[in-house]
Design a protein around this motif. Structure first.
Motif, mmCIF file in Angstrom:
data_model
loop_
_atom_site.group_PDB
_atom_site.id
_atom_site.type_symbol
_atom_site.label_atom_id
_atom_site.label_comp_id
_atom_site.label_asym_id
_atom_site.label_seq_id
_atom_site.Cartn_x
_atom_site.Cartn_y
_atom_site.Cartn_z
ATOM 1 N N THR A 24 0.825 -1.204 0.000
ATOM 2 C CA THR A 24 0.000 0.000 0.000
ATOM 3 C C THR A 24 0.858 1.252 0.000
ATOM 4 N N THR A 25 0.272 2.400 -0.309
ATOM 5 C CA THR A 25 1.045 3.632 -0.358
ATOM 6 C C THR A 25 1.203 4.230 1.027
ATOM 7 N N LEU A 26 2.224 5.054 1.156
ATOM 8 C CA LEU A 26 2.551 5.657 2.433
ATOM 9 C C LEU A 26 1.762 6.937 2.630
ATOM 10 N N ASP A 27 1.113 7.047 3.747
ATOM 11 C CA ASP A 27 0.381 8.249 4.105
ATOM 12 C C ASP A 27 0.989 8.747 5.409
ATOM 13 N N THR A 28 1.955 9.658 5.322
ATOM 14 C CA THR A 28 2.634 10.127 6.531
ATOM 15 C C THR A 28 1.743 11.080 7.291
ATOM 16 N N SER A 29 1.928 11.118 8.580
ATOM 17 C CA SER A 29 1.108 11.952 9.441
ATOM 18 C C SER A 29 1.968 12.978 10.154
ATOM 19 N N PRO A 30 1.688 14.275 9.954
ATOM 20 C CA PRO A 30 2.433 15.276 10.715
ATOM 21 C C PRO A 30 2.070 15.226 12.193
ATOM 22 N N ASN A 31 1.050 14.451 12.536
ATOM 23 C CA ASN A 31 0.608 14.325 13.922
ATOM 24 C C ASN A 31 1.082 13.024 14.560
ATOM 25 N N PHE A 32 2.123 12.407 13.980
ATOM 26 C CA PHE A 32 2.673 11.175 14.531
ATOM 27 C C PHE A 32 3.001 11.366 16.005
ATOM 28 N N LYS A 33 2.627 10.378 16.796
ATOM 29 C CA LYS A 33 2.942 10.365 18.227
ATOM 30 C C LYS A 33 3.755 9.101 18.510
ATOM 31 N N PRO A 34 4.718 9.181 19.417
ATOM 32 C CA PRO A 34 5.525 8.006 19.731
ATOM 33 C C PRO A 34 4.711 6.755 20.066
ATOM 34 N N ALA A 35 3.532 6.926 20.641
ATOM 35 C CA ALA A 35 2.696 5.767 20.972
ATOM 36 C C ALA A 35 2.256 5.011 19.718
ATOM 37 N N GLN A 36 2.337 5.649 18.552
ATOM 38 C CA GLN A 36 1.945 5.016 17.292
ATOM 39 C C GLN A 36 3.092 4.243 16.641
ATOM 40 N N ALA A 37 4.271 4.275 17.232
ATOM 41 C CA ALA A 37 5.469 3.721 16.597
ATOM 42 C C ALA A 37 5.352 2.235 16.274
ATOM 43 N N ALA A 38 4.631 1.479 17.068
ATOM 44 C CA ALA A 38 4.538 0.037 16.817
ATOM 45 C C ALA A 38 3.894 -0.268 15.468
ATOM 46 N N ASN A 119 19.093 3.224 24.833
ATOM 47 C CA ASN A 119 17.662 3.505 24.996
ATOM 48 C C ASN A 119 16.856 3.008 23.796
ATOM 49 N N VAL A 120 17.390 3.169 22.611
ATOM 50 C CA VAL A 120 16.694 2.701 21.410
ATOM 51 C C VAL A 120 16.592 1.177 21.420
ATOM 52 N N LEU A 121 17.676 0.507 21.764
ATOM 53 C CA LEU A 121 17.637 -0.960 21.814
ATOM 54 C C LEU A 121 16.635 -1.450 22.856
ATOM 55 N N SER A 122 16.592 -0.790 24.008
ATOM 56 C CA SER A 122 15.632 -1.156 25.050
ATOM 57 C C SER A 122 14.203 -0.893 24.574
ATOM 58 N N TRP A 123 13.986 0.287 23.984
ATOM 59 C CA TRP A 123 12.657 0.627 23.455
ATOM 60 C C TRP A 123 12.224 -0.399 22.405
ATOM 61 N N ASP A 124 13.119 -0.742 21.507
ATOM 62 C CA ASP A 124 12.788 -1.702 20.452
ATOM 63 C C ASP A 124 12.447 -3.064 21.041
ATOM 64 N N ASP A 125 13.161 -3.440 22.070
ATOM 65 C CA ASP A 125 12.896 -4.720 22.738
ATOM 66 C C ASP A 125 11.497 -4.747 23.337
ATOM 67 N N GLN A 126 11.059 -3.615 23.874
ATOM 68 C CA GLN A 126 9.781 -3.538 24.586
ATOM 69 C C GLN A 126 8.605 -3.130 23.702
ATOM 70 N N THR A 127 8.890 -2.657 22.489
ATOM 71 C CA THR A 127 7.841 -2.121 21.630
ATOM 72 C C THR A 127 7.581 -3.058 20.464
ATOM 73 N N PRO A 128 6.349 -3.506 20.289
ATOM 74 C CA PRO A 128 6.044 -4.361 19.141
ATOM 75 C C PRO A 128 6.387 -3.658 17.829
ATOM 76 N N ASN A 129 6.600 -4.455 16.806
ATOM 77 C CA ASN A 129 6.852 -3.912 15.479
ATOM 78 C C ASN A 129 5.839 -4.568 14.540
ATOM 79 N N ASP A 130 4.678 -3.970 14.451
ATOM 80 C CA ASP A 130 3.624 -4.528 13.603
ATOM 81 C C ASP A 130 3.931 -4.332 12.127
ATOM 82 N N PHE A 131 4.785 -3.368 11.804
ATOM 83 C CA PHE A 131 5.134 -3.099 10.412
ATOM 84 C C PHE A 131 6.034 -4.196 9.842
ATOM 85 N N THR A 132 7.017 -4.619 10.630
ATOM 86 C CA THR A 132 7.901 -5.740 10.262
ATOM 87 C C THR A 132 7.978 -6.635 11.492
ATOM 88 N N PRO A 133 6.984 -7.514 11.664
ATOM 89 C CA PRO A 133 6.851 -8.291 12.908
ATOM 90 C C PRO A 133 8.103 -9.081 13.292
#
Length: 174
Positions: A24-38, A119-133
């Motif tokens: 699908t095409t990319l629809d970027t959001s200027p209102n991206f919030k960190p909680a949406q990162a997964a 911090n990024v490695l820890s965040w990645d460990d704790q945060t799901p990645n639904d885009f690339t599971p």
């Protein structure tokens, strides 16, 4: 800084061909919030980093740059047959523009740089990645995380050399 704004604006214009999922095409959001990162395409994290950079929140910009880079690398490694003129080109462009400004800042304090990566490695460990599971592409996740850990170890071992190289290049050490 102006170069970043121009590049991001141009990239947003080109995004219609990039994939949020492989189809699908990319629809970027200027209102991206960190909680949406997964759920987000990693580009969203890069764009968020750029907005933070423009607002002067350099530490947060560095975090989201590296979080986006980690997730984007996983995406590209997991899907090696993506068209090279879309996600791969966008990833390369963002790293050469946004990455330069973020790294010029964060490299000014190698201890902070290490901490951002940790911090990024820890965040990645704790945060799901639904885009690339993670469960669907475990080797891509492991390999990219290992590369980021290697960077952290290289920084740790070379604090003084990093500072000396920066000073000789006229860059600030904080």
């Amino acid at each position: 800084m102006l170069r970043i704004i121009i590049v991001i604006s141009a990239l947003l214009t080109l995004l219609s061909g990039c994939a949020t999922t492989p189809t699908t095409t990319l629809d970027t959001s200027p209102n991206f919030k960190p909680a949406q990162a997964a759920q987000a395409h990693p580009l969203e994290m890069y764009l968020h980093s750029g907005r933070l950079l423009r607002s002067g929140d350099m530490d947060e910009a560095a975090f989201w740059f590296y979080a986006g880079q980690l997730r984007y690398r996983v995406h590209l490694m997991a899907r090696p047959n993506l068209p090279p003129d879309q996600d791969l080109a966008l990833f390369s462009s963002l790293n050469s523009t946004l990455g330069q400004e973020v790294n010029e800042y964060i490299g000014g304090n190698p201890s902070e740089w290490e901490q951002v990566i940790e911090n990024v490695l820890s965040w990645d460990d704790q945060t799901p990645n639904d885009f690339t599971p993670k469960d669907k592409f475990p080797s891509a996740h492991r390999e990219v995380r290992a590369g980021l850990l290697e960077l952290k170890e290289m920084i740790h071992k070379n604090h003084q050399e990093i500072r000396e190289d920066r000073a000789s290049a006229g860059l600030e050490n904080r």
